[in-house]
Design a protein around this motif. Sequence first.
Motif, PDB file in Angstrom:
ATOM      1  N   VAL A 202       0.846  -1.183   0.000  1.00  0.00           N
ATOM      2  CA  VAL A 202       0.000   0.000   0.000  1.00  0.00           C
ATOM      3  C   VAL A 202       0.886   1.239   0.000  1.00  0.00           C
ATOM      4  CG1 VAL A 202      -1.767   1.230   1.313  1.00  0.00           C
ATOM      5  CG2 VAL A 202      -1.732  -1.266   1.323  1.00  0.00           C
ATOM      6  N   PRO A 203       0.602   2.214  -0.865  1.00  0.00           N
ATOM      7  CA  PRO A 203       1.407   3.442  -0.903  1.00  0.00           C
ATOM      8  C   PRO A 203       1.259   4.243   0.398  1.00  0.00           C
ATOM      9  CG  PRO A 203      -0.037   3.283  -2.829  1.00  0.00           C
ATOM     10  CD  PRO A 203      -0.428   2.193  -1.882  1.00  0.00           C
ATOM     11  N   CYS A 204       2.325   4.937   0.793  1.00  0.00           N
ATOM     12  CA  CYS A 204       2.277   5.725   2.025  1.00  0.00           C
ATOM     13  C   CYS A 204       1.164   6.773   1.996  1.00  0.00           C
ATOM     14  CB  CYS A 204       3.620   6.394   2.288  1.00  0.00           C
ATOM     15  SG  CYS A 204       4.900   5.246   2.870  1.00  0.00           S
ATOM     16  N   GLY A 205       0.849   7.305   0.849  1.00  0.00           N
ATOM     17  CA  GLY A 205      -0.241   8.284   0.761  1.00  0.00           C
ATOM     18  C   GLY A 205      -1.567   7.680   1.203  1.00  0.00           C
ATOM     19  N   THR A 206      -1.799   6.436   0.843  1.00  0.00           N
ATOM     20  CA  THR A 206      -3.018   5.740   1.243  1.00  0.00           C
ATOM     21  C   THR A 206      -2.995   5.452   2.742  1.00  0.00           C
ATOM     22  OG1 THR A 206      -3.265   4.727  -0.935  1.00  0.00           O
ATOM     23  CG2 THR A 206      -4.412   3.652   0.897  1.00  0.00           C
ATOM     24  N   VAL A 207      -1.856   5.031   3.240  1.00  0.00           N
ATOM     25  CA  VAL A 207      -1.712   4.755   4.671  1.00  0.00           C
ATOM     26  C   VAL A 207      -2.003   6.031   5.464  1.00  0.00           C
ATOM     27  CG1 VAL A 207      -0.098   4.111   6.507  1.00  0.00           C
ATOM     28  CG2 VAL A 207      -0.049   2.889   4.313  1.00  0.00           C
TER      29      VAL A 207
ATOM     30  N   GLN B 285      -9.851  -0.781   7.324  1.00  0.00           N
ATOM     31  CA  GLN B 285      -9.709  -0.888   5.867  1.00  0.00           C
ATOM     32  C   GLN B 285      -8.247  -1.128   5.505  1.00  0.00           C
ATOM     33  OE1 GLN B 285     -11.418   2.630   4.105  1.00  0.00           O
ATOM     34  NE2 GLN B 285     -13.393   2.286   5.099  1.00  0.00           N
ATOM     35  N   LEU B 286      -7.369  -0.409   6.175  1.00  0.00           N
ATOM     36  CA  LEU B 286      -5.945  -0.567   5.910  1.00  0.00           C
ATOM     37  C   LEU B 286      -5.493  -1.979   6.272  1.00  0.00           C
ATOM     38  CD1 LEU B 286      -3.426   0.828   4.931  1.00  0.00           C
ATOM     39  CD2 LEU B 286      -3.050   1.661   7.248  1.00  0.00           C
ATOM     40  N   ALA B 287      -5.945  -2.476   7.397  1.00  0.00           N
ATOM     41  CA  ALA B 287      -5.592  -3.827   7.817  1.00  0.00           C
ATOM     42  C   ALA B 287      -6.054  -4.850   6.785  1.00  0.00           C
ATOM     43  CB  ALA B 287      -6.208  -4.132   9.179  1.00  0.00           C
ATOM     44  N   GLY B 288      -7.173  -4.573   6.159  1.00  0.00           N
ATOM     45  CA  GLY B 288      -7.708  -5.475   5.154  1.00  0.00           C
ATOM     46  C   GLY B 288      -6.896  -5.530   3.875  1.00  0.00           C
ATOM     47  N   THR B 289      -5.948  -4.601   3.722  1.00  0.00           N
ATOM     48  CA  THR B 289      -5.131  -4.580   2.510  1.00  0.00           C
ATOM     49  C   THR B 289      -3.838  -5.371   2.660  1.00  0.00           C
ATOM     50  OG1 THR B 289      -3.911  -2.566   3.110  1.00  0.00           O
ATOM     51  CG2 THR B 289      -5.992  -2.272   1.917  1.00  0.00           C
ATOM     52  N   VAL B 290      -3.533  -5.797   3.863  1.00  0.00           N
ATOM     53  CA  VAL B 290      -2.269  -6.490   4.117  1.00  0.00           C
ATOM     54  C   VAL B 290      -2.337  -7.943   3.649  1.00  0.00           C
ATOM     55  CG1 VAL B 290      -0.655  -7.258   5.893  1.00  0.00           C
ATOM     56  CG2 VAL B 290      -1.753  -5.018   6.084  1.00  0.00           C
ATOM     57  N   LYS B 291      -1.358  -8.303   2.838  1.00  0.00           N
ATOM     58  CA  LYS B 291      -1.302  -9.661   2.310  1.00  0.00           C
ATOM     59  C   LYS B 291      -0.024 -10.392   2.730  1.00  0.00           C
ATOM     60  CE  LYS B 291      -1.680 -12.207  -2.012  1.00  0.00           C
ATOM     61  NZ  LYS B 291      -1.890 -12.124  -3.448  1.00  0.00           N
ATOM     62  N   THR B 292       1.040  -9.646   2.880  1.00  0.00           N
ATOM     63  CA  THR B 292       2.334 -10.259   3.181  1.00  0.00           C
ATOM     64  C   THR B 292       3.024  -9.547   4.345  1.00  0.00           C
ATOM     65  OG1 THR B 292       3.607  -8.787   1.746  1.00  0.00           O
ATOM     66  CG2 THR B 292       2.628 -10.748   0.704  1.00  0.00           C
ATOM     67  N   VAL B 293       4.079 -10.149   4.839  1.00  0.00           N
ATOM     68  CA  VAL B 293       4.889  -9.524   5.884  1.00  0.00           C
ATOM     69  C   VAL B 293       5.491  -8.226   5.352  1.00  0.00           C
ATOM     70  CG1 VAL B 293       6.978  -9.770   7.287  1.00  0.00           C
ATOM     71  CG2 VAL B 293       5.386 -11.683   7.083  1.00  0.00           C
ATOM     72  N   ASP B 294       5.874  -8.223   4.087  1.00  0.00           N
ATOM     73  CA  ASP B 294       6.430  -6.997   3.494  1.00  0.00           C
ATOM     74  C   ASP B 294       5.399  -5.878   3.499  1.00  0.00           C
ATOM     75  OD1 ASP B 294       8.967  -8.021   3.085  1.00  0.00           O
ATOM     76  OD2 ASP B 294       8.561  -8.630   1.018  1.00  0.00           O
ATOM     77  N   ASP B 295       4.127  -6.215   3.296  1.00  0.00           N
ATOM     78  CA  ASP B 295       3.065  -5.210   3.362  1.00  0.00           C
ATOM     79  C   ASP B 295       3.013  -4.611   4.770  1.00  0.00           C
ATOM     80  OD1 ASP B 295       2.330  -5.754   0.731  1.00  0.00           O
ATOM     81  OD2 ASP B 295       0.618  -7.002   1.299  1.00  0.00           O
ATOM     82  N   LYS B 296       3.108  -5.470   5.785  1.00  0.00           N
ATOM     83  CA  LYS B 296       3.077  -5.016   7.179  1.00  0.00           C
ATOM     84  C   LYS B 296       4.242  -4.075   7.458  1.00  0.00           C
ATOM     85  CE  LYS B 296       1.094  -9.231   9.161  1.00  0.00           C
ATOM     86  NZ  LYS B 296       1.317 -10.278  10.180  1.00  0.00           N
TER      87      LYS B 296
END
Length: 113
Positions: A22-27, A55-66
């Motif tokens: 997720v881009p930092c702007g979205t975060v 909503q942000l939590a719902g976008t996490v798919k991988t450890v790298d996303d976290k």
Amino acid sequence: MKNIFFSLVVIFFLASTSEATVPCGTVDMKAAACVGYATGKEPKPSPACCSGLQQLAGTVKTVDDKKNICRCLKNGVKAFAGVQDKFLSQIPAVCNIKVGFPVSLNTNCEAIH
């Protein structure tokens, strides 16, 4: 706009599953409504804060996303004076978001797994 929640909140979202980085702007946008609570100016996180973080939590798919979300939040919080760890650390529980690691200004994003 960078938001404080990179760290507090940033960290909660990281524990979910969904899509690519997720881009930092979205975060920042999703965490923006949490600044009032994180600075102690509001007595509890707003519905917009909790909703954005869920909503942000719902976008996490991988450890790298976290890790990426964590980094975004930690960098974003620097733009806000007065963010307090004692409030940041409470956001996951108050918003019913399972993170799997401590939420703090001092969280080591690289150690998240």
